[in-house]
Design a protein around this motif. Sequence first.
Motif, PDB file in Angstrom:
ATOM      1  N   LEU A 348     -16.721  54.674  31.318  1.00  0.00           N
ATOM      2  CA  LEU A 348     -17.610  55.209  32.498  1.00  0.00           C
ATOM      3  C   LEU A 348     -18.420  56.197  32.195  1.00  0.00           C
ATOM      4  O   LEU A 348     -19.480  56.559  32.909  1.00  0.00           O
ATOM      5  CB  LEU A 348     -16.535  55.823  33.575  1.00  0.00           C
ATOM      6  N   ARG A 349     -18.349  56.934  31.085  1.00  0.00           N
ATOM      7  CA  ARG A 349     -19.101  57.998  30.662  1.00  0.00           C
ATOM      8  C   ARG A 349     -20.571  57.386  30.306  1.00  0.00           C
ATOM      9  O   ARG A 349     -21.765  58.250  30.456  1.00  0.00           O
ATOM     10  CB  ARG A 349     -18.762  58.477  29.230  1.00  0.00           C
ATOM     11  N   ALA A 350     -20.897  55.851  30.203  1.00  0.00           N
ATOM     12  CA  ALA A 350     -22.135  55.250  29.893  1.00  0.00           C
ATOM     13  C   ALA A 350     -22.949  55.351  31.356  1.00  0.00           C
ATOM     14  O   ALA A 350     -24.133  55.188  31.140  1.00  0.00           O
ATOM     15  CB  ALA A 350     -21.947  53.867  29.225  1.00  0.00           C
ATOM     16  N   VAL A 366     -17.188  52.954  39.780  1.00  0.00           N
ATOM     17  CA  VAL A 366     -16.050  53.632  39.457  1.00  0.00           C
ATOM     18  C   VAL A 366     -14.527  53.220  40.325  1.00  0.00           C
ATOM     19  O   VAL A 366     -13.548  53.421  39.834  1.00  0.00           O
ATOM     20  CB  VAL A 366     -16.540  55.166  39.875  1.00  0.00           C
ATOM     21  N   LYS A 367     -14.943  52.577  41.425  1.00  0.00           N
ATOM     22  CA  LYS A 367     -13.826  52.131  42.364  1.00  0.00           C
ATOM     23  C   LYS A 367     -12.950  50.974  41.584  1.00  0.00           C
ATOM     24  O   LYS A 367     -11.882  51.253  41.517  1.00  0.00           O
ATOM     25  CB  LYS A 367     -14.145  51.875  43.703  1.00  0.00           C
ATOM     26  N   SER A 372      -6.566  55.983  32.122  1.00  0.00           N
ATOM     27  CA  SER A 372      -5.264  56.006  31.175  1.00  0.00           C
ATOM     28  C   SER A 372      -5.838  57.202  30.093  1.00  0.00           C
ATOM     29  O   SER A 372      -6.637  57.571  30.172  1.00  0.00           O
ATOM     30  CB  SER A 372      -5.084  54.726  30.543  1.00  0.00           C
ATOM     31  N   GLU A 373      -4.695  57.160  29.240  1.00  0.00           N
ATOM     32  CA  GLU A 373      -5.022  58.315  28.112  1.00  0.00           C
ATOM     33  C   GLU A 373      -6.055  57.862  27.125  1.00  0.00           C
ATOM     34  O   GLU A 373      -6.236  58.611  26.311  1.00  0.00           O
ATOM     35  CB  GLU A 373      -3.458  58.612  27.604  1.00  0.00           C
ATOM     36  N   ALA A 374      -6.299  56.688  27.423  1.00  0.00           N
ATOM     37  CA  ALA A 374      -7.374  55.972  26.277  1.00  0.00           C
ATOM     38  C   ALA A 374      -8.794  56.568  26.782  1.00  0.00           C
ATOM     39  O   ALA A 374      -9.819  56.552  26.350  1.00  0.00           O
ATOM     40  CB  ALA A 374      -7.444  54.546  26.317  1.00  0.00           C
ATOM     41  N   GLY A 375      -8.782  56.669  28.296  1.00  0.00           N
ATOM     42  CA  GLY A 375     -10.078  57.157  29.189  1.00  0.00           C
ATOM     43  C   GLY A 375     -10.470  56.384  30.295  1.00  0.00           C
ATOM     44  O   GLY A 375      -9.400  55.994  30.932  1.00  0.00           O
ATOM     45  N   ARG A 376     -11.374  56.431  30.704  1.00  0.00           N
ATOM     46  CA  ARG A 376     -11.861  55.924  31.834  1.00  0.00           C
ATOM     47  C   ARG A 376     -12.631  54.523  31.506  1.00  0.00           C
ATOM     48  O   ARG A 376     -13.843  54.612  31.336  1.00  0.00           O
ATOM     49  CB  ARG A 376     -12.439  56.855  32.882  1.00  0.00           C
ATOM     50  N   PHE A 377     -12.109  53.381  32.045  1.00  0.00           N
ATOM     51  CA  PHE A 377     -12.834  52.246  31.585  1.00  0.00           C
ATOM     52  C   PHE A 377     -12.758  51.242  32.716  1.00  0.00           C
ATOM     53  O   PHE A 377     -11.695  51.158  33.625  1.00  0.00           O
ATOM     54  CB  PHE A 377     -12.035  51.307  30.326  1.00  0.00           C
TER      55      PHE A 377
END
Length: 389
Positions: A348-350, A366-367, A372-377
């Motif tokens: 999501l940072r992209a 985004v919805k 998770s602990e790996a990040g927001r994907f």
Amino acid sequence: MSRNNSKVWIISQGRFLDIDLDRMVEGDVTGPCKEYKISDIGRYLLNPNSIEIKKKLIGGEVHYKQGPIKQIRKAFYKILPGASKRLKKNPMLSPEVIVSRYKLQIPPMKDSDLESHLNQIVEQLRPYDSVANKLVQLDPSKIFQIAGICEDVGGNYSYLKLQGSIEEKIKYLGDFISKGVAVILNKAYIADGLFELRGYDFLSYDPAKIFKLITYNAGGDQKACVLTENNKIDFYLKDCHLLKHMHLFEQSLKSNPSLSRVFNLCREGLATPIKLFFNKKLEIDYSKAALPEIYQDVFKTLNLELNKKNLVQPILNHLQIGISLSYILLSDCQQDRMHTDISVLHDLRALEPLRKNLPHVYSAVVKRAMISEAGRFYLLDSINGYSHA
């Protein structure tokens, strides 16, 4: 987390524990610890112990003893410039490679009696393979080493270390040429981002079987261990970075129905999984292709003009992660065809540039993301295909 029979899962979200680990684990524990639940597949992927897989033995590499003249010539070549290249080109110093061109093989079948009958026919044809005649002609007294040559799924080749005397090695090649042989790998995690799946029995997978994984800090480093059913140390993780792979894998299974379907085919014995690969350098160029389905749906829902896709396409090429599963389908009449299912996850940072330029598109995507602990994907794309060996 669902534990019904239709679900394949890898790892749960972690929860903090208030327990004393000093007497249980190695090192001086500092700070909080967390507990995760992992499935039997997750345990297999993280386990640092060796695994056994099957590869097809297709031949051998025969190294002959060198007489005095050859030894002198070899020593002479070594002192010359570019010696390594000359050594490889000199036939008098090269090993003999004996490879079977016998391609006939019987794929796994649902009818075990028919499969057994056809395998008997194949066995009767084996003496006509040219390798058998070449092995009979070998003189063990002139050989100092023999290595087996295996063909992997996908047409890749590898060496197989043979045990015993030269005579026993020749006999082994004769007995098992063009057959599947056991190969020992150090662990399931075989390279950067690459896991070998053939060492796991997917038919035995039970989603209700749970193992505990504990993470903690010791000596300033993150550590992790998996516990037995009696809460004893089963094994320590040699690389805690693998936990990120597990979380990404879990997210792919949840968000990509195609990947989940393939794993269920493996559980039912209808497909054989081969490799699992996490690719950080996927580099799919979406600026030259149609918008992924997720963005087409968002544009349609928001009633946006497709010409605004020019604001979206450039950012899709950054921060991609591909989770690919390669497998063989039992129903595929072409047994040399390896299928691949790829989940393209997007960080999501992209999407930060969309906050200002297309805020509604940003909010809609985004919805659909998972945290998770790996990040927001979120699942950007799902790709399927196959290749021949």
